[in-house]
Design an enzyme around this catalytic site. Structure first.
Site, PDB file in Angstrom:
ATOM      1  N   TRP A   2       0.830  -1.211   0.000  1.00 35.36           N
ATOM      2  CA  TRP A   2       0.000   0.000   0.000  1.00 35.36           C
ATOM      3  C   TRP A   2       0.864   1.260   0.000  1.00 35.36           C
ATOM      4  CZ3 TRP A   2      -4.284  -1.199  -1.942  1.00 35.36           C
ATOM      5  CH2 TRP A   2      -4.965  -2.360  -1.582  1.00 35.36           C
ATOM      6  N   ASP A  48      -1.307   6.551   6.519  1.00 35.52           N
ATOM      7  CA  ASP A  48      -2.426   5.681   6.156  1.00 35.52           C
ATOM      8  C   ASP A  48      -2.615   4.695   7.310  1.00 35.52           C
ATOM      9  OD1 ASP A  48      -4.077   3.663   5.208  1.00 35.52           O
ATOM     10  OD2 ASP A  48      -2.916   3.257   3.391  1.00 35.52           O
ATOM     11  N   LYS A  63     -11.722  -1.799   6.830  1.00 34.53           N
ATOM     12  CA  LYS A  63     -10.886  -2.753   7.551  1.00 34.53           C
ATOM     13  C   LYS A  63     -11.375  -2.854   9.000  1.00 34.53           C
ATOM     14  CE  LYS A  63      -8.651  -3.099   3.794  1.00 34.53           C
ATOM     15  NZ  LYS A  63      -7.515  -2.380   3.301  1.00 34.53           N
TER      16      LYS A  63
END
Ligand SMILES: *Cc1c(COP(=O)(O)O)cnc(C)c1O
Length: 360
Positions: free
Chosen positions: A101, A171, A195
């Site tokens: 990511w 993030d 998530k």
């Protein structure tokens, strides 16, 4: 009706209490005669929902008044572009690459400016967090970017990097609201909610007000300018009303559970049960350096692809869902987010123990 233990990395398990509340509200939300899905985003009822959601996340994370909370669409991946578009004043930013990511975010940023890779753990398949205590930080960086919990590899920054005064952008998708954070250490914290918080399709940005600029390059799409979203209270266009509503219920559930200190305690307890088992097992092992282990995502392997596959199949049959590891790591991964009850982790460890004895 039955519920499984769902170890999915995302979209992921939600608290049962929240699902039941949503079910109750579905037909007639608080006497409006309609569900939240059918409601105008300009209605008073929805304005209350988004206002309460904002206040509750502010309370939970102790967000200072000079930070804005934005409820946006496009997922975390869209922020990979929005962040450089909004924050790259000098067209130069530093990225710490600790997984897929972060790598994707860095690649996207390269479209808008120069990206300096400040550190990386690619040399060992992202199984650890590099030393970030004394990085070489160029003076003209606009920000330093991290992915604080690496969903795929199961690592988490044990400490934040020393950015030497540069803005920190993080993030936190897969650790959102799993433990207390000091918001003042960041310029921007953001996460996709699917998530650890709510239904997919919503990303929450918590951004320091002075970073919301009104002198942006006019070519930056209106929807991607933080200013547009901030000026319109995240209601410039139709937002993801449903996800905002469910997140709001999750915030209330978190408050009832005792807030983020209490969540951290339970999350540490849950993770310890699983890691202790992995560290003592002769069959299963953790793939991650001890100091850098995530509380949320726990990858593990047996070292034998056939036994891994057998484990995934048999665990599924026994009611443990989504334990197959990410394709880039292989093996298994148990995501044990806030809504995974400690009983689920205990049951998983018991099942692993039994499997190990049967397959020696
Ligand atoms: C899942 C994930 C993303 C991507 O989220 P989308 O909402 O699908 O774009 C980004 N960062 C992290 C840490 C993730 O876990």
């Amino acid at each position: 009706m039955h519920r499984v233990y769902n170890f999915s990395a995302g979209p992921a398990v939600l608290p049962e209490e929240v699902l039941k509340q949503a079910q109750e509200d579905m037909f007639d939300y608080k006497g409006t005669g309609m569900s939240v899905m059918e409601m105008s985003h300009r209605s008073k009822a929805f304005q209350n929902i988004i206002d309460e959601a904002e206040q509750d996340i502010r309370d939970l994370m102790n967000i200072p008044a000079n930070y804005k909370v934005l409820f946006l669409q496009g997922g975390a991946s869209q922020q990979f572009a929005a962040i450089p578009m909004n924050l790259m004043v000098n067209h130069k930013a530093g990225y710490i690459v600790t997984g897929q990511w972060a790598k994707k975010a860095a690649q996207e940023a390269k479209k808008y400016g120069e990206v300096v890779e400040l550190a990386s753990s690619a040399d060992k398949t992202f199984s650890y967090i590099p030393d970030v205590s004394n990085l070489d930080i160029p003076d003209d960086l606009d920000y330093v970017y991290i992915c604080q919990n690496n969903t795929i590899y199961g690592t988490r920054f044990p400490q934040l990097p020393d950015t030497k005064g540069k803005l920190l952008v993080s993030d936190v998708s897969s650790m959102f609201l799993s433990e207390p954070v000091d918001v003042t250490k960041y310029g921007l914290i953001y996460g996709g909610v699917q998530k650890n918080v709510g239904p997919a399709g919503l990303v929450i940005d918590i951004i320091r007000e002075d970073l919301i600029r009104d002198d942006l390059d006019s070519k930056v799409p209106t929807m991607l300018q933080f200013k547009t979203q901030a000026d319109n209270g995240s209601l410039y266009n139709t937002p993801n009303c449903w996800s905002i509503y469910i997140c709001g219920l999750v915030f209330k559930w978190l408050k009832k559970m005792g807030g983020l200190e209490a969540m951290k305690k339970v999350n540490e307890e849950k993770a310890a049960i699983l890691y202790d088992f992995l560290d003592n097992s002769k069959m299963f092992s953790s793939t991650v350096a001890k100091a850098d282990r995530s509380l949320m995502n726990v990858p593990f392997v047996t070292g034998n692809a056939d036994i891994d596959a057998k484990f995934v199949a048999e665990s599924k049959a026994a009611g443990f869902e989504n334990l197959k590891g990410h394709r880039s790591v292989g093996g298994m991964r148990a995501s044990i987010y806030n809504a995974m009850p400690i009983e689920g982790v205990k049951a998983l460890v018991e099942f692993m123990d039994k499997f190990e004895k049967e397959n020696q």
